[in-house]
Every structure is written in C-alpha cells, then in structure tokens.
Design an enzyme around this catalytic site. Structure first.
Site, PDB file in Angstrom:
ATOM      1  N   THR A 286       2.620  24.632  -4.668  1.00  8.14           N
ATOM      2  CA  THR A 286       2.513  25.927  -3.997  1.00  8.14           C
ATOM      3  C   THR A 286       3.161  25.893  -2.618  1.00  8.14           C
ATOM      4  O   THR A 286       4.050  26.680  -2.317  1.00  8.14           O
ATOM      5  CB  THR A 286       1.035  26.349  -3.846  1.00  8.14           C
ATOM      6  OG1 THR A 286       0.491  26.529  -5.145  1.00  8.14           O
ATOM      7  CG2 THR A 286       0.898  27.643  -3.063  1.00  8.14           C
TER       8      THR A 286
ATOM      9  N   PHE B 299       0.866  -1.189   0.000  1.00  2.00           N
ATOM     10  CA  PHE B 299       0.000   0.000   0.000  1.00  2.00           C
ATOM     11  C   PHE B 299       0.893   1.226   0.000  1.00  2.00           C
ATOM     12  O   PHE B 299       1.710   1.411   0.901  1.00  2.00           O
ATOM     13  CB  PHE B 299      -0.907   0.013   1.234  1.00  2.00           C
ATOM     14  CG  PHE B 299      -1.851   1.189   1.238  1.00  2.00           C
ATOM     15  CD1 PHE B 299      -3.149   1.052   0.764  1.00  2.00           C
ATOM     16  CD2 PHE B 299      -1.443   2.441   1.679  1.00  2.00           C
ATOM     17  CE1 PHE B 299      -4.027   2.132   0.733  1.00  2.00           C
ATOM     18  CE2 PHE B 299      -2.305   3.533   1.641  1.00  2.00           C
ATOM     19  CZ  PHE B 299      -3.592   3.377   1.174  1.00  2.00           C
TER      20      PHE B 299
END
Lengths: 527, 527
Positions: free
Chosen positions: B409, B245
């Site tokens: 950002t 995972f």
C-alpha cells in the site's frame, strides 16, 4: 538524473495478459495495471460534470472548501504534465502501477487533483488508507504540534528506549477502541508486518503451550532452530482462506490467495493450508437459504483442515478478513464467523481477524467484526491503513515468554500513532462511523436501483457502510468501467476478477455519493 | 487503563538463562534483557563524572547546548520515575527489553536523559538508528517545513498515486549517494521489510532468467503458486552467513543466525543455507596470515554451498553485512568480499549487501562496502536505521517484469524520505563521515591502549570509524561491564556472545570519546 532505462522498454506488461487471470473468483484485480499504462492514454470528455442530475443533499458539510464536483480539463488521461511527471519518476522507481500523479497542495477533502489540474472525486483514497480527506485541518494542526515534531526528530526504538509519553499515546490512540477482551497492543509499521508479527506470536504461544507454559526449552529446540530445522523451527501453519489477502512478505504471502501475480516465483510455506471462503449470492437477504448452505459447506471444509490429521502442517491459527477486500469484496454472515470461532475454540486454534482494510470505521462499525457479536472475542485483531499506524491488539496471554522474541528496531512509528490519536478524535467528534453507515445505506439503495435498471451491466451490489462493491460481467468490462468513471472524474479501483470496490474516506457524504451515482448511471447508459 | 497483568507476573525471563546461550560465537546478545529488568535495579555511584581525567579536545562543536558530561542523580538505575513509567507502559506493551525510559525534551545531541533526570552519553542511540543527535536543529527545521506537513497529512500510496514531488525527494534523499552502478531505489518501511522485498526481487529475477527474459509464464506456474506449490512457488534459497542478522520476518528470519531466541518456534525455510563467516583474530594487521587462511576456508565452503548440487535449495542470492553487527561485530577483509563477489558472478548468483546498520556514515565511508573497491558492484544494497528511511538500491534489471509484483500500500514513507534528505545534507555540510573516521581513529587508538593495560579485561578492540566493538572474557562479564558503564552515565549495548558495540551518532566527537574512554578505564580498573 539516473538513466531512463524503462521508458519505452520492451518489457511486456504481463499484468494485462490473460495468463494472469487465474481460474475462478480469486484471481485478484487483473488488468488494473493497464488502465493507465503510460503508453495507453485514454480519452475523456473534458468537462465539469454536465452529467450530474441527482439533487445533492443539504447535509452539514464535514469538509469545508471542497469543489462542487469533479473537473476534467485534459482531453486524455493522463494529461501531458502527469505523463511527464510519471516518466521522470520512472527513471528511479517503477511507475507501472500508477494510475495518477497527484498535486497534493491542490487536493482537498474527498477531491484529489492531478498534475494537469484534473479534479477527481476520490473513492479509492490511496488504496483505502486515507481517513479524513486530503489536507484535513485536524491532521494539519496535529502535524504542527510540538509532540509531533518531537517524534519526527527523535524517533525512538520503542522496545529498548521508549519515551515518556508513549503509554499515553497508546492509550489515546488505540485503547479506547480496543476490541473487547484485547487489552494489549503491539505496534508495527504496515499491514503486512502487523500480520507477520501476529503470526509469530501465534506460533510462539502454540509451542509454549505444547511444551508446558513454564517449561524449560530444550537444547535440541535451541540448536535446531539455528539451522532452520525441526523441532526448533517447527512445521506449523497459519490457515487462511482462498481469496484472502494478508500481505506480501514471506509469511503473509503464503497465506495470501488473491492473484498469481503476487505469489509467482516466491518461495512459500508449502503446507500452509487455505480453505474455501463462502461464495455468496447477493443481495444476501434474497438468497439466505442457499447462502446458509454455502457457509455450512465452507465451515465443514475448514474444520477438516483444522484437524491434526489434515494433509497440511498443523494449524496454530486461522486468519480471516471480515470482508475479503483485494479478493473481490466477498462477504460472509455473522453466523459464519461465529461458526468459525467455535471451530477454532474446539480445535485449540487461535483466531486472527485481519482488519487492515475493514477497520477504523468504513463498514459502519469501528471494527467490522463488531457486527458478528462473537460469544468469544478473537485472539488477535490486526490494523493499519485508515489508522495510519499499524499493529495488532491481542489477549495478554499472547505476549511472548521472553523479551526480544517479537521485536525490531523501531517497533512501529510514534508519528503515525499520534496521527491515529487525531483520527480517532475526529471520528468520535463528528460520528464518522455513523456517517459511513448513513451514507453507505443511501449509496446501497441507490446503487441497487441502478442495478435493477441496468441488470446486464452492474450486478451484485454489496457492502456494509461505504465499504461497497459491485460486479461487471467480465474483467474487461470492469476495466473499461473504471476507465470511464475516471474519465468522468471519479477515481475508483478494482478488486477480485471483475469487481469495482468503493473505498471513500470517512468524510464521504450523500452529496458525494450523488456525484458518484450520477457517474455510474451515465456509464451504464453508455454501455 | 487496561489491566496490569504482567507486573510481577510469574513469567520467567528465559533470556537470562543459560539455555539461550547457544553454542559458539553466533549466540547473539544474551542477557541484555536482564541488564535492567524491572525487578533488578542496580546501584550507581551517583555523581557528575568525577572519573573524568582525559583532556577533552577543543574541536569545534558539532552540537551546541550539550551538557559537559553525563550525570547520574539516582542511587539505582532505573530510578523511581523510570521504574513507574515502564510499569505503566507494561500494562499495554511488553517492556522487558527496555533499558531506559527517555525524556526526549531534555535530551540533546549525544546525551539522552531518562525520566529521573539521569543524563547519559548515548553510544547505543536507539539501536544505532539516530544519525544527528537528539533534537537536531536541522531535523527540527525540516519537521516544520510545509512539505513535511504535507507528507504527514496526505500519506500517499506511492505505487498507485505518487505525488508530484516524489521524484525530487528520491533524487535529493537517495540518488546522490547511490552506490556505484545502482541507479534505482525501492523504498520500504524498515530494515526487515527492505531485505524481504529485496529477496523477492532476487527470486523474481532468477526465475525470469530461467524461463527466458521475455517468455510467457506457464499456466502451471500460475496455478501452482496459488497453492504454494512448485513450480510456481519454487524451492529456492537466499544464502546467508552464520552470525548474520537480516531481520525477523519469515523470509529474513530464515537467513538470520545470531540467536536462538530470535528463531525459536517460528517456521523457517528449511533448505536456506548458511555458510560460516570468517572468525578473524584482532587486531587484523597482526594476524594477517592466519586471517587470510580463515577467509579462504570460508570462501571455499561458501562456494560449495552455492553449487547446484549442494544439499540446500538452489541459491539465487547471497546476503552479507559488511560488518556482522548483531552477531558480534565480526569483520572480514576487502579481499574476502571481493572473493565472495567473484564467486557470485561465477555461479550466476546475486549479491545483496545489507547496509541497514553499517550504512550512512558511521564506518568512515558513507557505505561500508565502498572500502572493498569491488570490481563489480553488488546487485542490491539495503538500508534503513540512520537514514530513517528504508529501502534498497538496485540495478535496473532487478525491476520486476510486471507491475504489482513487488508492491504494497504505502511503499515506504515520504516523511522519512524527507528526513533522509536533511540527514544527507547535514552529513555533507559538516563532513560527518570524515568526523566518524577521525573520531573512530582516535577511539581505536585509545581503546587499544586500554586493552594493552588491562589485557585480561577487554580484548579484540576492532572497528571502522566509530563503528567499534570490544570483547569481555565471558557473557556475564560483558553484561556486568555494560551495567557498570550505564551506572557511570554511558549507554552502550551488547552484540554477539560477549561483545560491547559502540554505535554513537555521527556527531560524536573526540570530547565525547574522551568521556567514554575514561569510563571504560574506570570500569577496567574496578574489575
């Protein structure tokens, strides 16, 4: 301290080479990287704003304690302390994109201060993400509140162990400004992952409809998806627009089309289609006939790409920015967006509006898409940046058919949601959306006057609210213009191949606009 | 308040259906969703821990003010207030995965309190992400510090406008525990985006080497990537392991193989290969010969898949968890990982170690991969969860050739980095890694004794430090066991098809282990 491998390294800054300036208007902001590359400081005319001539408005100040204007103390930018600070940081992390190193303690309101004490009027604002100004008193108070401390210390996994006050926070932070028709909010961490998880919701919704809303899932679907194979992992697409920017993770990057630099070398979903975005002429009101024609052309192409027999993968959703930001501040009319909405309805496709950069007030509407007056609201609206918190609003039907399907450990950050609540409160209290509208109108009028005085220098002044931009004749001229503005104490950024974008905070007023306008005029004169 | 569309809706909880229990051991944690589905409360034997029999250790307490044990007040779980709270939240956000609603003000240390005042010993801890206990004094103090308030209020875009203290924060939070050889840190927002951006770095590095380290990028590469086409958007793969995972965004989901529910309906990179992870027998020391053989088998298959003529896309990196967590707490030996490292070196492939869940102490090493004593360190190590901050350490060569290529950002959150600094300080001060090792050894010994007393009930007790798990005979028996533990005031979670995973905090001591062990024994007796 780790070894300083990258200082003076032979790595070539390819961002500044012409190779990265890919064809056309969607090349992104090349060259910004070299505006303040460590090895290339640029000269200033150190001073305290002797170029200021406009009579500053005597509006009531939204921020107290701001300086009267920018102030550049060092003969070059970066100054010696900033340069040393960035070099030190560069030993651990890439600083080649850094345009300054900030002294946040000294920054206030619309003014950011660097390590050398240079004070800039900030119209870039942490890539359009600061809402209320540096050291906002309201956010300071919120930061000290018991609930903020609580959320910092005990970060919940909101999907499995939500805390008692989470619904209240969602209500107060997000729901009073939920776009029409969107009663649900999915919280995430940043703009990219907001868009990615919104895409996932669109795919799951599409497939659920396809197999029948309450139908059983086939064993074939379940077993094939474990191997990344069809039909469980279907060959479906999100449609985007050329010049659009929606993020840099693997799904969003496949729907981002601003700059080769962003996409190069990264595997992509090959058949996710992009359609041309209208290439309008500005000012819009003087070119209506030809702009209408251009928008009709783009809608016709978009419809072709939405059709099942298009060459790309079947489209389940289209994502669009109200104003293409990274791509160059490209606008389209409400009529275009209504046309796009009509096409999505006609072809059974979802509409995702990406308000990561346009949302939360700067355009003069809280959400930029409000100005479209769509007959049917979008299905999903994504947000981040000025809200500090990220996520997406959606129609209830977009909730997945089973838990855990659109899920992760934290599912957003309640600390940032608490800040969104404060930001929203301040926006309402001081009508900061109205302020953006009013300041923006003034800024546009004055910039248009400068444009007409220096027609060979700046052009295509455009924008809504303070979310404005203008063009320079070439990418190089744009880079020089940004550099000259910074030398005068004005911090802006580029977008598209040769545009400068203005992304001031919501507390940017006429007096700040005057300083910026004087600086623009001074740079135009010197050109 | 938005409309409550989902209460009593006809949506079927497919998570609980057998259709989602896909074949084999990699099916993930089916059924957890229905453990506490709102419509299915389960009975408790309300009380204050009358089942407690073990003599609690008189170790020095790491947390002060904890209750002496769990306390269940309501006759059913969820109790009426929790049920109402979740229903209210469900009007805005999906709560179907929620196992409780917490009252964080009342929670302390290892104990979490729900809205009805039920007190649970928490061994799940916000999906393995809380490091120091609820309302940790050290984190409370840090939350009130001026620098924390500074970072909350003025969130920087770390790539373009880093602040003056960022290098210092990186040093203090991350660099003193940087894995050997990895001198750089890339900061991100969560485990998924850490892995995604690490993949991007691997692809860029691979392609840069392929075209020559300082070669010019061709116009064909630049123009094709803008259309998601080869060669600019190359057909390359990250190799992962079945049962692994690594996240739920589009790139990481293509390398996640735990549960169909996670992957169904989402487009994937079709040719990203997965290789079998060793399916070992426990206890490891009693099955060495057959486990060695199983590991050799898996390495041989992995090597085939790494070869250029493999049927999948060319592999640029392999990602692996030190202990497959979501996939069922599957272990492998240091020899296996050394073998894997050798193969990656032989085939010119990068090795990414995903320490999102194993990192920051719970296994008894700060990084779980330290126990392997690799002859060559991994190229990238990713982290999140217990560090609160997310990101990845890397070799300097993995920095991209140009700025802005691996960028967004915010590029992480300095608020969470400041917390990592405090977490690290507490770990060192109180030797919490040593505590995990010591408590884990005790827990394993006692659990093994219970296993031998109830051989038909629990099996395959395994783990390192307190990062432990055991199996139940069937998925249904596992779900019942988790439910019964919760009714006794013990919060755990499932993993894999029929395992229970223990993910206590680093302040989990022998006295807490005793309470857990008594509860396990009581449930075993009742089985």
């Amino acid at each position: 301290m780790a070894q300083r491998l990258f200082l003076g390294s032979p790595l070539k800054s390819v961002a500044a080479t012409s190779a990265f300036r890919t064809s056309g208007r969607v090349a992104g902001h090349p060259g910004r990287a070299n505006l303040l590359h460590l090895s290339r400081p640029f000269a200033t005319s150190a001073g305290t704003g002797d170029y200021l001539t406009r009579k500053h408005s005597d509006q009531k100040a939204l921020v107290h304690g701001e300086p009267s204007g920018p102030k550049i103390l060092t003969g070059t930018i970066p100054g010696p302390k900033t340069k040393a600070g960035l070099q030190n940081l560069d030993s651990l992390q890439d600083t080649r994109a850094a345009t300054m190193m900030t002294d946040l303690d000294k920054s206030i309101g619309n003014y950011v201060v660097d390590l050398d004490g240079n004070t800039y009027l900030d119209l870039y604002c942490q890539i359009a993400s600061l809402p209320l100004g540096y050291n906002s008193k309201a956010l300071m108070d919120a930061a000290k509140s018991p609930e903020m401390i609580q959320m910092l210390v005990n970060r919940p996994a909101l999907g499995v162990q939500p805390h008692s006050t989470w619904a209240k926070t969602l209500e107060e932070a997000f729901m009073s400004v939920a776009p029409k028709g969107l009663t649900q909010v999915f919280t995430a961490m940043c703009g990219s992952c907001s868009n990615e998880t919104a895409y996932k919701a669109a795919f799951m919704y599409h497939q659920r409809n396809k197999r029948g809303f309450n139908s059983k899932i086939s064993n074939e679907d379940l077993s094939t998806c474990m191997k990344n194979s069809e039909p469980g992992s279907p060959d479906l697409a999100i449609m985007s627009f050329e010049g659009g920017f929606h993020g840099r993770l693997f799904g969003t990057l496949s729907s981002t089309h601003t700059k080769a630099l962003h996409k190069l070398d990264i595997p992509a979903f090959k058949h996710w289609v992009a359609s041309p975005f209208p290439n309008l002429k500005y000012p819009l009101d003087k070119h209506q006939a030809e702009n209408d024609k251009e928008e009709a052309r783009c809608l016709a192409i978009a419809e072709e790409k939405m059709k099942p027999n298009s060459s790309g993968s079947p489209v389940v959703a289209v994502i669009v920015e109200p104003i293409q930001s990274e791509g160059g501040d490209n606008h389209a009319s409400p009529k275009f967006f209504q046309g796009l909405r009509d096409l999505t309805k006609k072809h059974g496709i979802l509409m995702i509006v990406d308000e990561v950069q346009t949302g939360v007030g700067p355009t003069g509407d809280f959400w930029a898409h409000e100005a479209w007056n769509l007959t049917t609201p979008p299905d999903i609206v994504t947000f981040s940046k000025k809200f500090q918190a990220a996520g997406w609003y959606h129609r209830p039907e977009l909730r997945s058919d089973a838990p855990y399907r659109n899920f992760n450990t934290w599912m957003g950050d309640p600390v940032r949601a608490l800040q969104a609540k404060t930001i929203l409160h301040e926006i309402k209290k001081h009508d900061l959306v109205g302020n953006a509208r009013e300041t923006g109108a003034y800024l546009k009028k004055e910039l248009s006057t400068i444009e007409s005085k220096y027609p060979g220098t700046i052009s295509a002044v455009r924008g809504r609210g303070t979310f404005m931009a203008f063009d320079l004749p070439t990418p190089e001229a744009r880079d020089v213009f940004v550099t000259k503005l910074r030398a005068l104490g004005i911090n802006t950024g580029g977008c598209g191949p040769q545009s400068i974008r203005l992304r001031p905070m919501l507390v940017f007023q006429k007096k700040h606009a005057d300083i910026f306008l004087d600086a623009v005029e001074k740079v135009c004169k010197s050109a």
